[in-house]
Motif scaffolding. Structure first.
Motif, PDB file in Angstrom:
ATOM      1  N   GLY A 122     -92.598  24.584  -3.305  1.00  0.00           N
ATOM      2  CA  GLY A 122     -93.850  24.961  -3.956  1.00  0.00           C
ATOM      3  C   GLY A 122     -95.053  24.818  -3.044  1.00  0.00           C
ATOM      4  N   ILE A 123     -96.147  24.291  -3.588  1.00  0.00           N
ATOM      5  CA  ILE A 123     -97.407  24.172  -2.848  1.00  0.00           C
ATOM      6  C   ILE A 123     -97.204  23.404  -1.548  1.00  0.00           C
ATOM      7  CG2 ILE A 123     -99.734  23.175  -2.901  1.00  0.00           C
ATOM      8  CD1 ILE A 123     -99.560  25.593  -4.656  1.00  0.00           C
ATOM      9  N   ALA A 124     -96.443  22.325  -1.589  1.00  0.00           N
ATOM     10  CA  ALA A 124     -96.214  21.532  -0.379  1.00  0.00           C
ATOM     11  C   ALA A 124     -95.522  22.367   0.695  1.00  0.00           C
ATOM     12  CB  ALA A 124     -95.380  20.295  -0.703  1.00  0.00           C
ATOM     13  N   GLY A 125     -94.525  23.138   0.311  1.00  0.00           N
ATOM     14  CA  GLY A 125     -93.824  23.984   1.269  1.00  0.00           C
ATOM     15  C   GLY A 125     -94.726  25.032   1.883  1.00  0.00           C
ATOM     16  N   TYR A 126     -95.554  25.661   1.048  1.00  0.00           N
ATOM     17  CA  TYR A 126     -96.519  26.641   1.565  1.00  0.00           C
ATOM     18  C   TYR A 126     -97.477  25.985   2.553  1.00  0.00           C
ATOM     19  CZ  TYR A 126     -95.255  29.876  -2.251  1.00  0.00           C
ATOM     20  OH  TYR A 126     -94.606  30.715  -3.111  1.00  0.00           O
ATOM     21  N   ALA A 127     -97.976  24.816   2.186  1.00  0.00           N
ATOM     22  CA  ALA A 127     -98.962  24.116   3.026  1.00  0.00           C
ATOM     23  C   ALA A 127     -98.354  23.738   4.374  1.00  0.00           C
ATOM     24  CB  ALA A 127     -99.474  22.879   2.291  1.00  0.00           C
ATOM     25  N   ILE A 128     -97.141  23.185   4.349  1.00  0.00           N
ATOM     26  CA  ILE A 128     -96.470  22.826   5.600  1.00  0.00           C
ATOM     27  C   ILE A 128     -96.237  24.070   6.449  1.00  0.00           C
ATOM     28  CG2 ILE A 128     -94.284  21.994   6.575  1.00  0.00           C
ATOM     29  CD1 ILE A 128     -94.218  19.972   4.225  1.00  0.00           C
ATOM     30  N   SER A 129     -95.840  25.160   5.816  1.00  0.00           N
ATOM     31  CA  SER A 129     -95.585  26.402   6.545  1.00  0.00           C
ATOM     32  C   SER A 129     -96.832  26.907   7.262  1.00  0.00           C
ATOM     33  CB  SER A 129     -95.071  27.462   5.569  1.00  0.00           C
ATOM     34  OG  SER A 129     -94.906  28.699   6.220  1.00  0.00           O
ATOM     35  N   ALA A 130     -97.951  26.934   6.560  1.00  0.00           N
ATOM     36  CA  ALA A 130     -99.199  27.422   7.173  1.00  0.00           C
ATOM     37  C   ALA A 130     -99.603  26.547   8.353  1.00  0.00           C
ATOM     38  CB  ALA A 130    -100.308  27.463   6.136  1.00  0.00           C
ATOM     39  N   LEU A 131     -99.477  25.233   8.199  1.00  0.00           N
ATOM     40  CA  LEU A 131     -99.821  24.337   9.307  1.00  0.00           C
ATOM     41  C   LEU A 131     -98.825  24.459  10.454  1.00  0.00           C
ATOM     42  CD1 LEU A 131    -101.069  21.192   7.398  1.00  0.00           C
ATOM     43  CD2 LEU A 131    -102.388  22.615   8.987  1.00  0.00           C
ATOM     44  N   ASP A 132     -97.557  24.645  10.162  1.00  0.00           N
ATOM     45  CA  ASP A 132     -96.550  24.811  11.198  1.00  0.00           C
ATOM     46  C   ASP A 132     -96.870  26.035  12.064  1.00  0.00           C
ATOM     47  OD1 ASP A 132     -93.923  23.966  12.332  1.00  0.00           O
ATOM     48  OD2 ASP A 132     -93.280  25.930  11.594  1.00  0.00           O
ATOM     49  N   THR A 182    -104.206  29.086  14.812  1.00  0.00           N
ATOM     50  CA  THR A 182    -104.376  29.632  13.469  1.00  0.00           C
ATOM     51  C   THR A 182    -103.021  29.899  12.836  1.00  0.00           C
ATOM     52  OG1 THR A 182    -106.414  30.719  14.174  1.00  0.00           O
ATOM     53  CG2 THR A 182    -105.421  31.506  12.132  1.00  0.00           C
ATOM     54  N   GLY A 183    -102.914  29.536  11.567  1.00  0.00           N
ATOM     55  CA  GLY A 183    -101.711  29.810  10.797  1.00  0.00           C
ATOM     56  C   GLY A 183    -102.091  30.328   9.427  1.00  0.00           C
ATOM     57  N   TRP A 184    -101.128  30.866   8.706  1.00  0.00           N
ATOM     58  CA  TRP A 184    -101.421  31.370   7.365  1.00  0.00           C
ATOM     59  C   TRP A 184    -100.141  31.484   6.559  1.00  0.00           C
ATOM     60  CZ3 TRP A 184     -99.579  35.953   5.245  1.00  0.00           C
ATOM     61  CH2 TRP A 184     -98.887  36.777   6.128  1.00  0.00           C
ATOM     62  N   THR A 185    -100.325  31.616   5.272  1.00  0.00           N
ATOM     63  CA  THR A 185     -99.231  31.862   4.355  1.00  0.00           C
ATOM     64  C   THR A 185     -99.795  32.525   3.107  1.00  0.00           C
ATOM     65  OG1 THR A 185     -97.318  30.876   3.236  1.00  0.00           O
ATOM     66  CG2 THR A 185     -99.374  29.633   3.152  1.00  0.00           C
ATOM     67  N   TYR A 186     -98.953  33.202   2.364  1.00  0.00           N
ATOM     68  CA  TYR A 186     -99.319  33.615   1.006  1.00  0.00           C
ATOM     69  C   TYR A 186     -99.109  32.390   0.134  1.00  0.00           C
ATOM     70  CZ  TYR A 186     -98.660  38.421   2.654  1.00  0.00           C
ATOM     71  OH  TYR A 186     -98.729  39.600   3.336  1.00  0.00           O
ATOM     72  N   ALA A 187    -100.111  31.987  -0.621  1.00  0.00           N
ATOM     73  CA  ALA A 187     -99.972  30.804  -1.466  1.00  0.00           C
ATOM     74  C   ALA A 187    -101.122  30.752  -2.454  1.00  0.00           C
ATOM     75  CB  ALA A 187     -99.971  29.536  -0.617  1.00  0.00           C
ATOM     76  N   PRO A 188    -100.954  29.998  -3.522  1.00  0.00           N
ATOM     77  CA  PRO A 188    -102.090  29.754  -4.405  1.00  0.00           C
ATOM     78  C   PRO A 188    -103.185  28.991  -3.651  1.00  0.00           C
ATOM     79  CG  PRO A 188    -100.028  29.126  -5.473  1.00  0.00           C
ATOM     80  CD  PRO A 188     -99.710  29.419  -4.041  1.00  0.00           C
ATOM     81  N   ALA A 189    -104.415  29.177  -4.052  1.00  0.00           N
ATOM     82  CA  ALA A 189    -105.543  28.511  -3.398  1.00  0.00           C
ATOM     83  C   ALA A 189    -105.404  26.990  -3.433  1.00  0.00           C
ATOM     84  CB  ALA A 189    -106.848  28.952  -4.040  1.00  0.00           C
ATOM     85  N   ALA A 190    -104.639  26.453  -4.365  1.00  0.00           N
ATOM     86  CA  ALA A 190    -104.433  25.007  -4.454  1.00  0.00           C
ATOM     87  C   ALA A 190    -103.817  24.436  -3.175  1.00  0.00           C
ATOM     88  CB  ALA A 190    -103.551  24.677  -5.646  1.00  0.00           C
ATOM     89  N   ALA A 191    -103.175  25.270  -2.378  1.00  0.00           N
ATOM     90  CA  ALA A 191    -102.598  24.797  -1.125  1.00  0.00           C
ATOM     91  C   ALA A 191    -103.675  24.275  -0.177  1.00  0.00           C
ATOM     92  CB  ALA A 191    -101.783  25.902  -0.451  1.00  0.00           C
ATOM     93  N   VAL A 192    -104.903  24.799  -0.299  1.00  0.00           N
ATOM     94  CA  VAL A 192    -105.993  24.340   0.574  1.00  0.00           C
ATOM     95  C   VAL A 192    -106.273  22.865   0.341  1.00  0.00           C
ATOM     96  CG1 VAL A 192    -108.455  24.581   1.094  1.00  0.00           C
ATOM     97  CG2 VAL A 192    -107.032  26.620   0.819  1.00  0.00           C
ATOM     98  N   SER A 193    -106.455  22.462  -0.914  1.00  0.00           N
ATOM     99  CA  SER A 193    -106.737  21.046  -1.168  1.00  0.00           C
ATOM    100  C   SER A 193    -105.521  20.187  -0.824  1.00  0.00           C
ATOM    101  CB  SER A 193    -107.196  20.818  -2.607  1.00  0.00           C
ATOM    102  OG  SER A 193    -106.208  21.224  -3.514  1.00  0.00           O
TER     103      SER A 193
END
Length: 195
Positions: free
Chosen positions: A92-102, A45-56
């Motif tokens: 931005g969104i890409a960085g948040y998304a990569i962070s949560a998955l990392d 499990t991972g997480w980040t603070y991000a806009p919901a758009a990071a999910v898609s």
């Protein structure tokens, strides 16, 4: 190879009990993006603070390069994610998304190996100093004082941090008042940091 079988992501909006602010922004909720990656019946499990758009962004852009990757080779998977976002930009969104998955990938690896993350990464020190963080500029004296008393005098937290710089730093008198209030409330039981 221990292949990653699935990638999932969801966003959760968590309302605050009252408006919160630092010196630059006011908010009444925080959005958390939570990710999960699976391998061998184990979930990381991972997480980040991000806009919901990071999910898609995770499910439409990154899941395809993470699914099937070796769960134990995180640097290769991270590199594949960074390559995948080339045309979207790394921030931005890409960085948040990569962070949560990392974060999820490292959690998965530690679970697969049956060890805590601190052993997987290696510890730099035997303990981690903690501090209470909050003291938002939207809080009045009563709320700020109660929060500081809870941390220092009830929970024994030896350090606290409050926000100043209200209205982009144009309320210096209020900032000085808040710092003095913090010192009065915590006394000599804790150190403080102003942010």
């Amino acid at each position: 190879m221990t292949a990653i079988r699935a990638v999932r992501a969801a966003a959760y909006r968590v309302p605050t009990d009252q408006p919160e602010a630092d010196g630059t922004l006011v908010w009444d909720a925080t959005t958390l993006v939570v990710t999960e990656v699976d391998a061998e019946e184990i979930v990381g499990t991972g997480w980040t603070y991000a806009p919901a758009a990071a999910v898609s962004f995770i499910t439409e852009t990154l899941a395809s390069v993470v699914t099937g990757a070796d769960a134990l080779d995180i640097p290769a998977t991270w590199t594949a994610m960074v390559r995948q976002v080339r045309n979207a930009g790394r921030t931005g969104i890409a960085g948040y998304a990569i962070s949560a998955l990392d974060v999820a990938l490292w959690d998965l690896k530690a679970r697969l190996l049956g060890m805590p993350l601190v052993r997987l990464f290696g510890a730099a020190r035997p303990d981690v100093p903690v501090y209470g963080s909050g003291g938002f500029t939207t809080y009045g004296d009563a709320t700020t004082g109660a929060q500081l008393r809870q941390w220092v005098h009830k929970q024994g937290i030896p350090r606290v941090k409050i926000k100043i710089g209200e209205s982009s730093g144009t309320a210096a008198d209020r900032d000085l008042h808040r710092v003095a209030l913090a010192r009065r409330v915590i006394g000599t039981a804790a150190g403080y940091r102003v942010a």
